[in-house]
Scaffold this active site. Sequence first.
Site, PDB file in Angstrom:
ATOM      1  N   HIS A   5     -70.265 -31.859  35.352  1.00 30.67           N
ATOM      2  CA  HIS A   5     -71.085 -31.031  36.252  1.00 30.67           C
ATOM      3  C   HIS A   5     -72.034 -30.112  35.487  1.00 30.67           C
ATOM      4  O   HIS A   5     -72.946 -29.547  36.068  1.00 30.67           O
ATOM      5  CB  HIS A   5     -70.178 -30.195  37.166  1.00 30.67           C
ATOM      6  CG  HIS A   5     -69.472 -31.026  38.191  1.00 30.67           C
ATOM      7  ND1 HIS A   5     -69.830 -31.043  39.520  1.00 30.67           N
ATOM      8  CD2 HIS A   5     -68.447 -31.907  38.091  1.00 30.67           C
ATOM      9  CE1 HIS A   5     -69.056 -31.872  40.187  1.00 30.67           C
ATOM     10  NE2 HIS A   5     -68.195 -32.407  39.342  1.00 30.67           N
ATOM     11  N   ASP A  56     -78.654 -24.854  33.410  1.00 29.97           N
ATOM     12  CA  ASP A  56     -77.755 -25.149  34.533  1.00 29.97           C
ATOM     13  C   ASP A  56     -77.648 -26.657  34.693  1.00 29.97           C
ATOM     14  O   ASP A  56     -78.665 -27.353  34.574  1.00 29.97           O
ATOM     15  CB  ASP A  56     -78.347 -24.542  35.820  1.00 29.97           C
ATOM     16  CG  ASP A  56     -77.286 -23.940  36.722  1.00 29.97           C
ATOM     17  OD1 ASP A  56     -76.144 -24.434  36.693  1.00 29.97           O
ATOM     18  OD2 ASP A  56     -77.595 -22.987  37.453  1.00 29.97           O
TER      19      ASP A  56
END
Length: 510
Positions: free
Chosen positions: A179, A391
């Site tokens: 992720h 991110d």
Amino acid sequence: MLNKPDDDSESVDTITRIVAVSNRLPIKLERVKEEWRIRAGGGGLVTAMAPVLRNRGGIWIGWSGTTEEVDWRDLLGDTSSEIGYDLHTVTLTRQELEGFYEGFSNDVIWPMFHDLQTRCKFAPDYWYHYLNVNGKFSDAVEKHSVESDFIWVHDYHLIHLAQMLRMRNVKRRTGFFLHIPFPSVDIFLKMPWRAQILQAMTEYDLIGFQTLHDRRNFIQCLQFFIPNVSISGRGAVVTAQMGDRSFRIGSFPISIDYETFARDAATPEVLSHISWLQRSMFSQNIALGVDRLDYTKGLPERLHAFGNALERYPELRKKLTLIQVVVPSRISMVEYQALKAEVEQLVGEINGKFTRDGWIPIHYLFRNLDRNELLAYYRAARIGLVTPLKDGMNLVSKEYCTCNIEEEGVLILSEFAGSASQFHKYALLVNPHDIEGTADAIYEAYKMPLEEKKYRMHQLREIVKRNDIYKWVDDYLQAALSKQLNDFPSLDEYVPQIDVDFRIKVDKGK
Ligand code: GDG
């Protein structure tokens, strides 16, 4: 078609059940005096996985969220029957939690994979705890799954799971999804356990990344460390061959449940919250930031940029208000406490300097918002400020666009967020380290003609709509098993997800 696995584990045709494994179970545990309360968890991963697991015999394995000794069997049994899939816990001691979770996961891999290697604490003990806890998870997988299951492992806490299964000769088909970003070879080289980590990742049948950029970084690391690896294929999923073993590597940008967010943002409850918000705010123009408390999210840089915009563009004063929501996270760790103090000091300085005649430039909230409140902020904000230093994807950027149903908002997005790979044409992209550049983008967004705002936001919303969370699951399963969500047979009638609230008495004898 999928390459035939090099071991004799189950053929993909016979796989009918998914076992999801993640550090945390998709439940929230709360101890209220003498009782434990369990609630079904929310969040993107749960939304994404629930349809694959629910009523299809699916299983979720993870840590319960507490190191207290509790016998979860009865309680989780009840919860499982309500949510439609089985939950199994892995228990962790305080020491394991510190070494594996706070230590190796969050003080080594997390900063390293976000290009912040100077924040890493390479303590040898962390590594042994990490391996030990990955071993515990593989015990649980061995115990609760069968050979015809597909084991879908989520995230950086459990990189070694497939390797541990293989070492114990437990034959399963396995997939991994990272992720968070994967770093470039120059950064990855600094990792003391680089070869072991890389080798462990190659033990999965499918390794999924958020973006093509992460996938490229990973492949470059593979080619650097493993000279005999060859990569073939084109498109989002390619095949790696290492000797007689092959596995797939793909890019699967995670997303949100577009329809549900868009529908919920249109409810009267959200609308009434917006009118309250507009009445209580001095200015109608809201810029919004929503982030977990984390040094990767670029909070101080964003506050500096907002202060700089107020300084250099005086017409923004009394006209644009920043609402910055910071969700408490990892607050037991010293660096997170320091970040909180830094953010609060900056908010105080900017407010002290620019507050005038009842207008307060920054409204700072350090708490979890309830869902309607969050959706109201998303829908009302004329500027979405999403400026992480790095991110994996960033779901806030997708939720903001989806809920901005009037399509009058502008997304200011860091070029280092994974979502920039999908949104780059229609968001205002910024380098979050560039304070003046970000301040200029805030001013540009404020001045942007309505027609242009509507055009850009409409395109952004279309991108999320076409690439929602169900497509993410389908694409991953297609690459792993040549199957889609609907190919997983339903065992029972459809049971709508229930927000479970179970209670269990604390056993004082333990
Ligand atoms: C990791 C990766 C990747 C936030 N505040 C509230 C609230 N939230 C919810 C948001 C969103 C989620 O938290 C945050 O997700 P992000 O993707 O932005 O960030 P991470 O937590 O760092 O997630 C990231 C993600 O995994 C998925 O793969 O995108 O890159 O770092 O869903 O809505 N929810 C509620 N109240 C809040 O105050 N209810």
